[in-house]
Design an enzyme around this catalytic site. Structure first.
Site, PDB file in Angstrom:
ATOM      1  N   HIS A   1       7.075   8.744  -5.669  1.00 45.71           N
ATOM      2  CA  HIS A   1       7.089   7.651  -6.119  1.00 45.71           C
ATOM      3  C   HIS A   1       5.864   7.099  -7.049  1.00 45.71           C
ATOM      4  CE1 HIS A   1       9.900   5.960  -2.649  1.00 45.71           C
ATOM      5  NE2 HIS A   1      10.340   6.595  -3.383  1.00 45.71           N
TER       6      HIS A   1
ATOM      7  N   ARG B   1      -4.077  -2.964  -4.265  1.00 48.72           N
ATOM      8  CA  ARG B   1      -3.761  -1.792  -3.469  1.00 48.72           C
ATOM      9  C   ARG B   1      -4.741  -0.756  -3.929  1.00 48.72           C
ATOM     10  NH1 ARG B   1       1.989  -0.054  -2.807  1.00 48.72           N
ATOM     11  NH2 ARG B   1       1.123   0.803  -1.315  1.00 48.72           N
TER      12      ARG B   1
ATOM     13  N   GLN C   1       5.882  10.133  -0.418  1.00 52.56           N
ATOM     14  CA  GLN C   1       6.380   8.563  -1.117  1.00 52.56           C
ATOM     15  C   GLN C   1       4.652   7.886  -1.503  1.00 52.56           C
ATOM     16  OE1 GLN C   1      10.024   7.359   1.188  1.00 52.56           O
ATOM     17  NE2 GLN C   1       8.845   8.758   2.467  1.00 52.56           N
ATOM     18  N   ASN C   2       3.763   8.267  -0.927  1.00 56.76           N
ATOM     19  CA  ASN C   2       2.656   7.472  -0.803  1.00 56.76           C
ATOM     20  C   ASN C   2       2.109   7.469  -2.478  1.00 56.76           C
ATOM     21  OD1 ASN C   2       3.191   6.989   1.570  1.00 56.76           O
ATOM     22  ND2 ASN C   2       1.689   8.427   2.388  1.00 56.76           N
ATOM     23  N   VAL C   3       1.610   6.444  -2.749  1.00 57.00           N
ATOM     24  CA  VAL C   3       0.971   6.195  -4.024  1.00 57.00           C
ATOM     25  C   VAL C   3      -0.832   6.326  -3.976  1.00 57.00           C
ATOM     26  CG1 VAL C   3       2.914   5.094  -4.896  1.00 57.00           C
ATOM     27  CG2 VAL C   3       1.095   3.681  -3.996  1.00 57.00           C
TER      28      VAL C   3
HETATM   29  P1  OAD Z   1       7.680   2.149   5.859  1.00 54.77           P
HETATM   30  O1  OAD Z   1       6.949   1.052   6.180  1.00 54.77           O
HETATM   31  O2  OAD Z   1       9.208   1.713   5.675  1.00 54.77           O
HETATM   32  O3  OAD Z   1       7.791   3.059   7.142  1.00 54.77           O
HETATM   33  C1  OAD Z   1       6.561   3.564   7.869  1.00 54.77           C
HETATM   34  C2  OAD Z   1       6.914   4.535   9.142  1.00 54.77           C
HETATM   35  O4  OAD Z   1       5.514   5.110   9.624  1.00 54.77           O
HETATM   36  C3  OAD Z   1       7.581   3.988  10.143  1.00 54.77           C
HETATM   37  O5  OAD Z   1       8.714   4.559  10.634  1.00 54.77           O
HETATM   38  C4  OAD Z   1       6.464   3.810  11.122  1.00 54.77           C
HETATM   39  O6  OAD Z   1       6.945   3.904  12.627  1.00 54.77           O
HETATM   40  C5  OAD Z   1       5.785   4.934  10.839  1.00 54.77           C
HETATM   41  N1  OAD Z   1       4.248   4.712  11.294  1.00 54.77           N
HETATM   42  C6  OAD Z   1       3.334   3.755  11.170  1.00 54.77           C
HETATM   43  N2  OAD Z   1       2.170   3.824  11.381  1.00 54.77           N
HETATM   44  C7  OAD Z   1       2.229   5.168  11.899  1.00 54.77           C
HETATM   45  C8  OAD Z   1       1.181   6.020  12.369  1.00 54.77           C
HETATM   46  N3  OAD Z   1       0.004   5.815  12.763  1.00 54.77           N
HETATM   47  N4  OAD Z   1       1.528   7.316  12.696  1.00 54.77           N
HETATM   48  C9  OAD Z   1       3.032   7.951  12.622  1.00 54.77           C
HETATM   49  N5  OAD Z   1       3.798   7.142  11.892  1.00 54.77           N
HETATM   50  C10 OAD Z   1       3.485   5.653  11.791  1.00 54.77           C
HETATM   51  O7  OAD Z   1       7.062   3.351   4.792  1.00 54.77           O
HETATM   52  P2  OAD Z   1       7.905   4.234   3.839  1.00 54.77           P
HETATM   53  O8  OAD Z   1       9.039   4.807   4.611  1.00 54.77           O
HETATM   54  O9  OAD Z   1       6.849   5.307   3.349  1.00 54.77           O
HETATM   55  O10 OAD Z   1       8.176   2.615  -2.249  1.00 54.77           O
HETATM   56  O11 OAD Z   1       8.330   3.334   2.907  1.00 54.77           O
HETATM   57  C11 OAD Z   1       9.029   4.210   1.714  1.00 54.77           C
HETATM   58  C12 OAD Z   1       9.250   3.332   0.546  1.00 54.77           C
HETATM   59  O12 OAD Z   1       9.281   1.920   0.502  1.00 54.77           O
HETATM   60  C13 OAD Z   1       7.602   3.113  -0.335  1.00 54.77           C
HETATM   61  O13 OAD Z   1       7.359   4.457  -0.880  1.00 54.77           O
HETATM   62  C14 OAD Z   1       7.633   2.210  -1.142  1.00 54.77           C
HETATM   63  C15 OAD Z   1       8.261   1.335  -0.363  1.00 54.77           C
HETATM   64  O14 OAD Z   1       9.216   0.165  -0.849  1.00 54.77           O
HETATM   65  C16 OAD Z   1       8.108   1.711  -3.321  1.00 54.77           C
HETATM   66  O15 OAD Z   1       7.353   1.040  -3.525  1.00 54.77           O
HETATM   67  C17 OAD Z   1       8.935   2.381  -4.434  1.00 54.77           C
END
Ligand code: OAD
Length: 235
Positions: A110, A62, A92-94
């Site tokens: 995170h 990653r 929340q992005n790494v």
């Molecule tokens: P998710 O994969 O859960 O959600 C991604 C979001 O981005 C969804 O709402 C999509 O609709 C949206 N999306 C995708 N492509 C997009 C684009 N081009 N423009 C705008 N929106 C877009 O990811 P996170 O919410 O970041 O934690 O996940 C939260 C946490 O879950 C992460 O930090 C990670 C994971 O487990 C850990 O690893 C601790």
């Protein structure tokens, strides 16, 4: 006592979707990371104890991908807002794409791929940039180095600070997050009643109360929104 709203302050809560157009996978899409990999094995203290080699390999890959990626128009537009506003990014992005776009105040709740640390929460953090972590590489406390990532079951970073920032913002932009992971998802409710609150995501999702939902790509919507906000500030 509640903090005063700062009329010149923008707080952004970002998630994996903001980096999707830079080529990095999200987590919960049909082709997301947690569809092809079990988070229990790769993003938990139990997984680490069971198979540190597999966990290191996962995060090394990653990190490699994140270091090859470039900031996209959404990251760049948020950095440009700093010309006229105080901008705090809670991510929340790494990956480090917000910083590479030029954003100065970024809270990685995170954790960050750019750092490694020893096993205890108080262990020293080491800046490793894009370099891999190997089995056998030790912290100065003698423990195996691990990625400085908050795994499931571990405490998030900077929560109180993030909450105070969101509660004093005049504009709150939530972008690219499914709001599926707590406690960070709960931050959205700390935005003030009178703040302008916008949610940008590609997929339909439940909208937190008071937020305007703009469905589409961050790389298209965020630059347009940033232009509007810069014009409002007379920049
Ligand atoms: P998710 O994969 O859960 O959600 C991604 C979001 O981005 C969804 O709402 C999509 O609709 C949206 N999306 C995708 N492509 C997009 C684009 N081009 N423009 C705008 N929106 C877009 O990811 P996170 O919410 O970041 O934690 O996940 C939260 C946490 O879950 C992460 O930090 C990670 C994971 O487990 C850990 O690893 C601790």
């Amino acid at each position: 006592m509640k903090a005063e709203i700062n009329p010149n302050k923008i707080v952004v809560l970002s998630g994996a979707g903001i980096s999707a157009e830079s080529g990095l996978s999200t987590f919960r899409a049909s082709d997301g990371v947690w569809q092809s990999h079990a988070w229990q094995e790769l993003a938990s203290p139990e997984g680490w104890r069971k198979n540190p080699q597999a966990v290191l390999a996962f995060y090394n890959e990653r990190r490699r991908q994140a270091w090859e990626a470039q900031p996209n128009p959404a990251h760049l537009a948020l950095a440009a807002l700093q010309d006229a506003y105080e901008v705090v990014i809670i991510t929340q992005n790494v990956d480090n794409l917000h910083e590479r776009a030029g954003s100065k105040q970024v809270l990685h709740v995170h954790g960050e791929l750019a750092y490694a640390r020893g096993q205890s929460a108080q262990a020293k953090r080491y800046l490793i940039g894009g370099a891999p972590i190997s089995l056998g590489q030790l912290c100065e406390d003698g423990t195996q180095l691990r990625p400085d990532i908050v795994w499931f079951g571990e405490e998030v970073q900077y929560y109180a600070e993030a909450q105070a920032h969101i509660a004093s913002a005049a504009k709150v932009l939530v972008v690219g997050t499914s709001l599926a992971v707590f406690p960070i998802a709960g931050l959205v409710k700390h935005a003030r009643y009178h703040a302008q609150k916008i949610l940008v995501a590609l997929d339909e999702m439940e909208k937190p109360w008071g937020y305007t939902f703009m469905r589409g790509k961050a790389g298209e919507i965020v630059p347009a929104l940033a232009q509007t906000w810069l014009a409002q500030a007379g920049a």
